[in-house]
Design an enzyme around this catalytic site. Structure first.
Site, PDB file in Angstrom:
ATOM      1  CB  CYS B  81      16.406 -38.594  12.881  1.00 19.40           C
ATOM      2  SG  CYS B  81      15.020 -39.306  11.984  1.00 19.40           S
ATOM      3  CG  HIS B 325      13.522 -40.918  17.523  1.00 22.70           C
ATOM      4  ND1 HIS B 325      14.263 -39.750  17.488  1.00 22.70           N
ATOM      5  CD2 HIS B 325      13.687 -41.501  16.294  1.00 22.70           C
ATOM      6  CE1 HIS B 325      14.835 -39.634  16.297  1.00 22.70           C
ATOM      7  NE2 HIS B 325      14.496 -40.669  15.556  1.00 22.70           N
TER       8      HIS B 325
END
Lengths: 378, 378
Positions: B81, B325
């Site tokens: 991430c 996200h």
């Protein structure tokens, strides 16, 4: 800048996990280097299909787990089959910030079924325009071979000679995937067709393995090898956008840039590692790198000019064909071989008086090309 | 060095393919920058799960296909991430070689089933020690939340306030995933539990999207934003090797280094983007970054000190929680927001007089942490 340490695992069908392979190659390189581990400032890790095949991404953090508590900057790099050399290219740029950098590449491929492997390898190609139409990699390179044959009169016998040379070289490389295997021209000729005109022996194998390199801004050892050229170029991913198929434009651009940086010409090369994912690509590479003129590679292989005792020995370790092709590790294994040769430590496969070497690492069908030039510190 | 161009797509459930998203964000950034496309010397592309989810790796070559025939060096970077910020970190290092660099991050996530998404996201964690035992990410961060509650008296009401603030902020961000959605504290409180104590509103969504940034060695425009700090640190991938769970060591190391490079302290920050993949991580981030002392983040959120009109506005775009996200794009979307704020172009969500900003981007549960500090050119 210098290669100050090299390490790798055996390539082949291995029992070790991906982290175990990383560990072996990484510490082999660190132990080979005069640089203490505490002085490594950053790490790059190259890997292609660890996500789909091993369900493990975030490999930079996996590598962090295998090091003492150093909290180092570590980054994973992926550019398909050129991942290893791309990580090295990136590491070389990062020597602007760090004194010493470790690059480690890994692939664990033999745990997948054939169908899974085909699908995973296909991710290096264009998903929508090419792969969905059946243009998987053996078909891609079969088209390249067909065009090369049509344009230059190259024959399948020429490709057989590439495979034969590389399998013979791998018998002299104890770490090679096919080190154990005697291969005859007869076996090569009679192998089953994969994608005409390519047969089984035109294709590099599915291998596990890892390789690592330590690079440093400065050198204090005669065993260090100087990096004098480093270049990376890209091209359209889909073959449908390419103007010609008998040459990879990105490889020509990258090698031209690397020669210029090193201040050498192809005539200066003593040892070359090229990306023979399929045998035809070794011939294409010779032409793209300017080792011979377009269409002449067939003559070179017929005359044995690229064998260990030839004018320009190519793939002395067996190449992707016979040393193996654990994708994320491949580019670094090429650097391992050239460094070993330039150090004069290649044993039975040593090229006499090798002073300048080149590595040529390709992603997909030339969507990425990375070329490095290494020279004996002297 | 400077951020000279920014671009992104809307985040959310989008119909565009991965290459289409890349194209939009990339050209938005190029068009926003005074740098002509011909002067871009290299490109970094960040993406996390395009292999397993979209069957497309070798994204650097895909990006090459979307550019004029430049044969540029392009490399894909992946650190779970934190991929977007890692690509930026890498790009900043590469400004030692190139005058201008484009960084583009992308993720296409909504095409996968829930089961596929869980498996794919799990690849950011330790495959053998954690994931195989059921320690998937909501469970990971639930443990962090449990420990934080036990140690500091943080409550679920505090986490609800984080979600509430970020959803409210996203209403002011036309590109946010949840821009359209009014959210009440009641809805947040009563949402179904995912992994106790975390409920649905403690979790960031599955989003598609892309974001891009142009960085340059030099600046000729008042809209450019100066990059004064850039640091990346790593940690063990498995939680079983961590000494504590209420803080991410890599984030502390990276932010300390970034503050030192920029010559500032946390007190100087006017606008901060943190990695609130789960609400608890926004509180942990505030403490790791030294915005408040360990255990005090709960007081800050209760007192509204991190809202747009507060002392240190955090996640003014809605954060991962409500802006969305799309993993490979997230770190670059943070830079997009901070740059927009420092330029004074954030419209309704503008932070008055913002001069210094910070981005905090995390891979896994802190296996990677990347911190950037940006300042108005002024």
């Amino acid at each position: 800048m210098y290669v100050t340490g090299i390490g790798r695992t055996k390539f082949g069908t291995l029992t070790e996990s991906m982290p175990e392979l990383i560990y072996q190659a990484m510490y082999n390189a660190i132990n080979d280097s005069p640089i203490p581990i505490e002085e490594i400032g950053a790490v790059y890790v190259s890997n292609f299909i660890g996500g789909p095949s091993e369900k493990q991404l975030h490999l930079n953090s996996v590598v962090s787990s295998l090091l003492p508590e150093l909290r180092l900057p570590i980054i994973r790099v992926e550019t398909a089959c050129a991942s290893g050399s791309s990580a090295l290219y990136q590491g070389i740029i990062a020597l602007s910030r760090f004194e010493n950098i470790l690059i480690v590449g890994v692939e664990k491929m033999t745990g997948s079924t054939s169908a899974e492997s085909s699908q995973n390898l296909g991710m290096a190609g264009d998903r929508t325009a090419d792969q969905m139409q059946g243009l998987i990699f053996p078909a891609h390179y079969a088209l390249v071979a067909q065009q090369h044959m049509k344009k230059y009169g190259t024959t399948h016998e020429d490709l057989e000679l590439v495979a034969f040379k590389n399998h013979n070289n791998s018998r002299l490389n104890p770490l090679a995937h096919f080190n154990h295997k005697d291969v005859t021209l007869e076996m090569i000729k009679n192998a089953p067709v994969i994608a005409s005109p390519l047969n089984l022996f035109d294709c590099s194998p599915i291998s596990d393995g890892a390789a690592a390199v330590v690079i440093s801004k400065n050198s204090n050892s005669d065993r260090d090898v100087k990096v004098t050229g480093s270049a990376l170029a890209t091209d359209h991913i889909s073959l449908s956008h390419r103007k010609e198929h008998t040459s990879l434009e990105a490889a020509k651009v990258a090698s031209t840039q690397a020669y210029e940086l090193a201040g050498i010409t192809p005539k200066d090369l003593d040892i070359v590692e090229v990306h023979d994912c399929f045998t035809i690509n070794e011939l294409v590479a010779m032409e793209d790198l300017g080792i011979c003129n377009p269409g002449e590679s067939k003559n070179w292989i017929r005359e044995g000019r690229t064998s260990i005792k030839g004018d320009v020995p190519i793939n002395t370790d067996g190449g992707l064909k016979a040393d193996g092709h654990p994708i994320g590790a491949t580019g670094l294994a090429q650097v391992f071989e050239v460094t070993t040769q330039l150090r004069g430590e290649a044993g039975e496969r040593q090229v006499d008086g090798a002073e300048i070497g080149l590595t040529h690492n390709i992603g997909g069908v030339g969507g990425t090309a990375v070329v490095h030039i290494l020279e004996r510190r002297g």
